[in-house]
Design a protein around this motif. Structure first.
Motif, PDB file in Angstrom:
ATOM      1  N   PHE A  80     -49.354 -59.639 -47.027  1.00  0.00           N
ATOM      2  CA  PHE A  80     -49.764 -58.244 -46.958  1.00  0.00           C
ATOM      3  C   PHE A  80     -48.562 -57.313 -46.971  1.00  0.00           C
ATOM      4  N   SER A  83     -46.595 -58.042 -50.459  1.00  0.00           N
ATOM      5  CA  SER A  83     -47.381 -58.253 -51.681  1.00  0.00           C
ATOM      6  C   SER A  83     -46.889 -59.481 -52.445  1.00  0.00           C
ATOM      7  N   LYS A 139     -56.863 -58.871 -44.487  1.00  0.00           N
ATOM      8  CA  LYS A 139     -55.574 -59.374 -44.949  1.00  0.00           C
ATOM      9  C   LYS A 139     -55.717 -60.761 -45.557  1.00  0.00           C
ATOM     10  N   LYS A 236     -54.282 -51.992 -50.385  1.00  0.00           N
ATOM     11  CA  LYS A 236     -53.398 -52.286 -49.258  1.00  0.00           C
ATOM     12  C   LYS A 236     -53.348 -51.121 -48.276  1.00  0.00           C
TER      13      LYS A 236
END
Length: 239
Positions: A80, A83, A139, A236
């Motif tokens: 998370f 990325s 997540k 995100k």
């Protein structure tokens, strides 16, 4: 001889120094993360070592189950924050009650690794040690999407994650997207009976989910590829 279990994976991340931290667990005394370079690739090898204690009444399966739960949460957080996707996880070494557990050992696109500075790494350690690091299903979905090589599959999972977080209506998803990207393109809905204009992301999701005879699949695929990186950032931001 210390009891421990060591996992291996690869990713396009690199810690400057090894990390050590403790968690609130009766089984895991300490976790160490080490990274090293791999030949002929920009990916880095991750070794995650769980030093164990109070193992007398624990079976190998119980140890694997508990440590893999922590490992999954750790990789969720790293995926998370940076990325980054991780390769399949392997157990490369396992000692339990002073015995080697040999029967338990099991063994795409290339990008330049992003170095993780010591301050950022320490923030990760602090987050975990202070109990601020808990299972986050969003997540986990985000991490799963990063593992996907097919752009369409990745896009659909990212959209599903976003609608779970800010939906359940697509109008709510579009409202969130518009707030994050005020200049987002809107397109006329092609759904039966019409409807309000849709952001390009919702439009593409519906083109994929409700394919019509007039749908140009190749064009939709290219459009998804062109907006995927930006959409990843939008999703995100919601998690």
């Amino acid at each position: 001889m210390k009891d421990y279990i060591q996992y291996r994976t690869t990713a396009n991340l690199m810690f400057q120094e090894e990390l050590k931290f403790n968690i609130s667990s009766q089984l895991v005394k300490e976790i160490t993360i080490k990274t090293s370079s791999l030949k002929l690739t920009y990916d880095k090898e991750f070794s995650i070592i769980f030093e164990l204690e109070n193992c007398d009444d624990k079976s190998a399966d119980e140890v694997i189950q508990e440590t893999e739960a922590y490992l999954d949460m750790l990789l969720d957080e790293l995926s998370f924050e940076y990325s980054s996707s991780f390769s399949a996880i392997e157990i490369t070494s396992f000692i339990l009650n002073d015995k080697q557990q040999k029967d338990r050992l099991h063994y795409d696109s290339v990008t330049f690794p992003r170095a993780i500075d010591n301050v950022t790494a320490q923030n990760l350690v602090d987050s975990i040690e202070n109990g601020g690091y808990l299972i986050n299903s969003y997540k986990r979905l985000f991490r799963t999407s990063l593992q996907m090589k097919d752009p369409i599959s990745k896009f659909i999972l990212l959209y599903s994650t976003l609608i779970l977080k800010v939906g359940p209506a697509q109008s709510q998803v579009d409202a969130y997207i518009s707030a994050q990207e005020p200049s987002v393109m809107f397109k006329a809905s092609t759904r039966s009976g019409g409807g309000p204009d849709e952001t390009i992301y919702t439009y593409l999701r519906n083109q994929i989910g409700h394919t019509q005879p007039s749908t140009n699949v190749n064009q939709i695929s290219e459009e998804v590829k062109s907006i995927l990186e930006k959409f990843e950032i939008i999703v995100k931001s919601a998690l």
